[in-house]
Design an enzyme around this catalytic site. Structure first.
Site, PDB file in Angstrom:
ATOM      1  N   HIS A   1       0.835  -1.191   0.000  1.00  0.00           N
ATOM      2  CA  HIS A   1       0.000   0.000   0.000  1.00  0.00           C
ATOM      3  C   HIS A   1       0.874   1.247   0.000  1.00  0.00           C
ATOM      4  CE1 HIS A   1      -3.910  -1.994   1.704  1.00  0.00           C
ATOM      5  NE2 HIS A   1      -3.460  -2.580   0.607  1.00  0.00           N
TER       6      HIS A   1
ATOM      7  N   GLU B   1       1.287   3.677   2.077  1.00  0.00           N
ATOM      8  CA  GLU B   1       2.035   3.966   3.312  1.00  0.00           C
ATOM      9  C   GLU B   1       3.315   3.138   3.391  1.00  0.00           C
ATOM     10  OE1 GLU B   1      -2.412   4.155   4.549  1.00  0.00           O
ATOM     11  OE2 GLU B   1      -1.157   3.086   3.089  1.00  0.00           O
TER      12      GLU B   1
ATOM     13  N   TRP C   1     -10.024  14.425 -35.567  1.00  0.00           N
ATOM     14  CA  TRP C   1     -10.230  14.451 -34.116  1.00  0.00           C
ATOM     15  C   TRP C   1     -11.098  15.641 -33.779  1.00  0.00           C
ATOM     16  CZ3 TRP C   1      -8.954  10.268 -31.527  1.00  0.00           C
ATOM     17  CH2 TRP C   1      -7.914   9.463 -31.988  1.00  0.00           C
TER      18      TRP C   1
ATOM     19  N   ARG D   1      -7.385   7.380 -18.109  1.00  0.00           N
ATOM     20  CA  ARG D   1      -7.323   5.923 -18.211  1.00  0.00           C
ATOM     21  C   ARG D   1      -6.316   5.323 -17.236  1.00  0.00           C
ATOM     22  NH1 ARG D   1      -7.279   4.805 -24.769  1.00  0.00           N
ATOM     23  NH2 ARG D   1      -9.363   5.671 -25.235  1.00  0.00           N
TER      24      ARG D   1
END
Length: 341
Positions: A26, A28, A146, A160
């Site tokens: 994690h 931490e 685009w 994403r």
């Protein structure tokens, strides 16, 4: 969950941590390992209350106490019943000073997907689309490249990297043959090592197994109405894709059921990138939590050109969905309007 940790010793940052894949350290512990001996006597700043239970990794509270950290600043209490204040109690019982609530609102926003998931078991759904000033997402011939420029596309690709899954409808795959991978600047850079799950809503099983999306790194899940599942789909190597048969009506699958299934797989945040039919279904069934709408200063026109959101819609303007907590950002000539449902 989007957790981040900073360790500071005598005014100097000695350790940084961030959310990783399930089963890895994690945030931490990541920061503590980076700090080494400098963790002793340091102050920790964390966006979410450290966990205090054994899951896929040992409890972070034990690592914090063992490292000799003197003070922990916690932006927001973890709503998970297995934690929910218990981590704070353990730290204080060990003589570690805790400060709660700094930048609480920002931390809640950063962890909004995790918060919904913990409370409901269902993923946080983000509807993302780019459209012209007249609400079109493509021309009548289907061309959409685009609508927005590099800066806006770079931001979208960045999203994403921080969601668990990206979802599109079958029409989007058939029309654009997209990659749907987390990549660098405007999608032109290299692929990230950790890819979001790609989810295709393909009720009638129309997407060919030769589509480019199946050869990209990471995993693709295809939701199909049970009676449209073919032998070719079943034969696709499992490391490339997984087909899931769901309940349907006239070939339209129950997306609420799909979301529940994804929640059971610990998918906490999904970004839906189209198309019009899929977004329309989600809005019609009140399944959207947040909207990211990019607006380009162009006019496409055409009765046959698709709008961003299809579906049944509402009968009266007064019944239209009104977003809350609106934010407006500018990317070159484009505008991003974001808000919550």
């Amino acid at each position: 969950m989007s957790l981040s940790t900073v360790l500071v010793h005598d005014g100097v940052v000695v350790g940084l941590g961030h959310t990783q894949q399930p089963g890895l350290a994690h945030a931490e512990v990541m920061a503590i390992n980076q700090a080494g001996e400098m963790a002793k006597g340091a102050t920790m700043y964390v966006t979410l209350e450290p966990c205090c239970h054994h899951g896929k990794t040992p409890p972070c509270t034990a690592a914090i106490i063992s490292a000799g950290i003197s003070e922990v600043h916690i932006a927001v209490v973890d709503p998970n019943p297995q934690v929910c204040g218990k981590g704070i109690q353990l730290l204080e019982a060990a003589g570690i000073k805790t400060v709660i609530g700094e930048y609480e609102q920002k931390a809640k926003e950063v962890n909004e997907g995790y918060f919904k998931y913990i409370k409901t078991g269902s993923p946080f759904v983000i509807a993302k689309f780019a459209m012209s000033l007249d609400g079109k997402i493509a021309t009548r011939m289907g061309d959409s490249k685009w609508i927005t420029g590099d800066e806006a596309r770079n931001y979208a690709h960045g999203q994403r990297h921080i969601v668990d899954a990206v979802m599109v409808g079958a029409n989007t795959v058939l029309a654009d043959d997209p990659q749907l991978t987390a990549r660098g600047y405007s999608g032109k850079g290299g692929r990230a090592k950790l890819q979001p799950l790609r989810v295709i809503v393909d009720g009638k099983g129309r997407v060919p197994t030769t589509a480019r999306i199946f050869s990209e790194p990471g995993k693709t899940l295809v939701a199909v109405a049970s009676h449209y599942l073919t032998d070719d789909m079943r034969k696709l190597p499992c490391e490339r894709a997984e087909y899931v048969a769901l309940n349907s009506t006239d070939g339209i699958i129950d997306i609420a059921e799909l979301l529940r299934m994804l929640g059971q797989r610990q998918i906490t945040t999904i970004m839906v990138e189209g198309g019009s039919k899929l977004l329309g279904y989600l809005f019609d069934h009140n399944l959207v939590d947040k909207v990211l709408a990019f607006i380009a200063p162009i006019i496409i026109g055409g009765d046959e050109a698709k709008t961003a959101v299809g579906g049944a819609g509402v009968d009266k303007v007064r019944d239209a969905l009104q977003l809350k907590d609106i934010r407006i950002e500018r990317f070159e000539d484009e505008i991003l309007i974001s808000g919550y449902t």
